[in-house]
Design a protein around this motif. Structure first.
Motif, mmCIF file in Angstrom:
data_model
loop_
_atom_site.group_PDB
_atom_site.id
_atom_site.type_symbol
_atom_site.label_atom_id
_atom_site.label_comp_id
_atom_site.label_asym_id
_atom_site.label_seq_id
_atom_site.Cartn_x
_atom_site.Cartn_y
_atom_site.Cartn_z
ATOM 1 N N TYR A 10 0.762 3.361 3.298
ATOM 2 C CA TYR A 10 -0.225 2.513 2.288
ATOM 3 C C TYR A 10 -0.158 2.282 0.525
ATOM 4 C CZ TYR A 10 -4.219 1.415 0.008
ATOM 5 O OH TYR A 10 -5.310 1.073 -0.652
ATOM 6 N N SER A 11 0.637 3.513 0.102
ATOM 7 C CA SER A 11 0.406 3.554 -1.699
ATOM 8 C C SER A 11 0.921 2.755 -1.212
ATOM 9 C CB SER A 11 0.678 4.925 -1.711
ATOM 10 O OG SER A 11 -0.583 6.182 -0.971
ATOM 11 N N SER A 12 3.346 2.790 -1.464
ATOM 12 C CA SER A 12 3.420 2.258 -1.841
ATOM 13 C C SER A 12 3.591 0.708 -1.649
ATOM 14 C CB SER A 12 4.955 2.639 -0.536
ATOM 15 O OG SER A 12 6.303 1.659 -1.481
ATOM 16 N N LEU A 13 3.277 -0.002 -0.334
ATOM 17 C CA LEU A 13 3.061 -1.224 -0.368
ATOM 18 C C LEU A 13 2.030 -1.552 -1.770
ATOM 19 C CD1 LEU A 13 3.300 -1.742 3.235
ATOM 20 C CD2 LEU A 13 5.278 -2.693 1.661
ATOM 21 N N ALA A 14 1.004 -1.115 -1.884
ATOM 22 C CA ALA A 14 -0.279 -1.244 -2.620
ATOM 23 C C ALA A 14 0.037 -1.450 -3.432
ATOM 24 C CB ALA A 14 -1.003 -0.126 -2.517
ATOM 25 N N ILE A 15 0.998 -0.533 -4.391
ATOM 26 C CA ILE A 15 1.764 -0.702 -5.487
ATOM 27 C C ILE A 15 2.107 -1.910 -5.933
ATOM 28 C CG2 ILE A 15 3.589 0.027 -7.298
ATOM 29 C CD1 ILE A 15 3.144 2.511 -6.066
ATOM 30 N N GLU A 16 2.691 -2.544 -4.840
ATOM 31 C CA GLU A 16 3.003 -4.431 -4.686
ATOM 32 C C GLU A 16 1.891 -5.329 -4.769
ATOM 33 O OE1 GLU A 16 6.496 -4.262 -5.477
ATOM 34 O OE2 GLU A 16 6.770 -1.804 -5.816
ATOM 35 N N GLY A 17 0.801 -4.730 -4.516
ATOM 36 C CA GLY A 17 -0.510 -5.662 -4.796
ATOM 37 C C GLY A 17 -0.470 -6.111 -2.552
ATOM 38 N N ASN A 18 -0.446 -5.006 -1.855
ATOM 39 C CA ASN A 18 -0.321 -5.256 -0.691
ATOM 40 C C ASN A 18 -2.413 -5.198 -0.365
ATOM 41 O OD1 ASN A 18 -0.840 -4.859 2.559
ATOM 42 N ND2 ASN A 18 1.429 -5.454 2.497
ATOM 43 N N SER A 19 -2.853 -5.965 0.038
ATOM 44 C CA SER A 19 -4.342 -6.169 0.222
ATOM 45 C C SER A 19 -4.664 -5.667 0.951
ATOM 46 C CB SER A 19 -4.547 -7.999 0.219
ATOM 47 O OG SER A 19 -4.778 -8.126 1.787
#
Length: 318
Positions: free
Chosen positions: A47-56
């Protein structure tokens, strides 16, 4: 060629703290945490790694996709999570010093998201923060040679392996070897390198700490670019590693209690309207996914009522 950085007093202090934390993990027999903690931390990592990239999508979506459940959301964001789950499931099959495995990982992470996953970029790229050009990456013809040098460094240099993993993370971001997916690859491969030091790192969600300090993460990347040295970035990542390790140690000490005990304890303390975050505070250490399941079951059983939608939902005992 060895990348430019200095081993500062702060770096050595942080390394000492990390070594101490690893010793605590060993004394607690945390070489491989219990299944609950492994799952919880894997969800946090993805979750965190993709949230950094803007995953909603949120952490509950990640949990559901790990369980092969259907979720509603943008197809691209769902695919990013599915790809990340597949990549992290392969962690123990990759070799940290293998460029071939490095490219294969990018292929898994970015399948269906870019035209040429698993291949070095063939174009010149610049990285923008808003409208401002933050970084111009080396020419694409230089990428294979630069990445070969970087892998030779992590394999052969005599510096401390944990420090070298931070250097790799920064230098890979600087080289920007792929058209897209460089951030998640840098974080993923640092985990690979850390696992080569101690297997506990497979289950340490360093990405969560980075996400919680995302502005500082980008700031130290920018400062490192301008200074021509990754020293400040190494200090930042070592601090994140130390924090993530100690959070995992604390979570491992929390006794596991069942649904009935959790909910009865929480409802004895929550007299008025409350949200999920307040529910979690009554049972320190439970994940957001566990809290959501508890509240859903309480609603189905008619024990509580709800008002509002999604993140604004509040609950009250009937």
């Amino acid at each position: 060629m060895k990348p430019p950085y200095e081993i500062t007093t702060k770096i050595l202090e942080l390394y000492g703290q990390i070594t101490e934390a690893l010793g605590v993990c060993k004394s607690l027999l945390l070489v491989k945490p219990e299944a609950r903690l492994r799952r919880q931390n894997r969800i946090k990592t993805i979750y965190s790694s993709l949230a950094i990239e803007g995953n909603s999508l949120n952490i509950e979506h990640v949990s559901a996709l790990i369980d092969n459940k259907r979720v509603a959301g943008p197809k691209k964001d769902i695919l990013e999570i599915q790809n990340a789950i597949a990549a992290y499931d392969h962690l123990n099959q990759f070799k940290p010093h293998s460029i071939k495995d490095f490219l294969k990982t990018h292929d898994i992470l970015m399948a269906g998201l870019v035209e040429n996953p698993g291949r070095w970029r063939k174009t010149q790229v610049g990285i923008f923060k808003g409208k401002e050009l933050a970084h111009i990456a080396p020419g694409f013809r230089m990428v294979p040679g630069l990445m070969q040098d970087l892998f030779e460094y992590i394999k052969n240099d005599k510096d401390i392996d944990i420090i070298k993993s931070c250097v790799f993370h920064y230098e890979m971001e600087f080289i920007h070897p792929f058209e897209d997916g460089n951030g998640r690859m840098g974080r993923f491969w640092q985990t690979m390198l850390l696992m080569n030091v101690n297997p506990i790192f497979e289950y340490i969600p360093i990405e969560e700490t980075i996400r919680n300090h995302q502005r500082e993460y980008y700031k130290v990347l920018s400062i490192a670019d301008k200074s021509g040295s990754s020293t400040l970035f190494i200090e930042f990542i070592l601090k994140a590693i130390n924090s993530a390790l100690r959070n995992t140690i604390e979570e491992s000490k929390i006794p596991r209690i069942g649904y009935r005990e959790r909910t009865e304890h929480a409802l004895s303390l929550l007299d008025d309207w409350f949200d999920r975050k307040e529910y979690m505070k009554t049972n320190k250490g439970i994940s957001t996914a566990t809290a959501s399941r508890d509240l859903k079951q309480l609603l189905q059983d008619g024990v509580i009522e709800a008002e509002g939608n999604r993140r604004m939902t509040r609950y009250r005992k009937k």
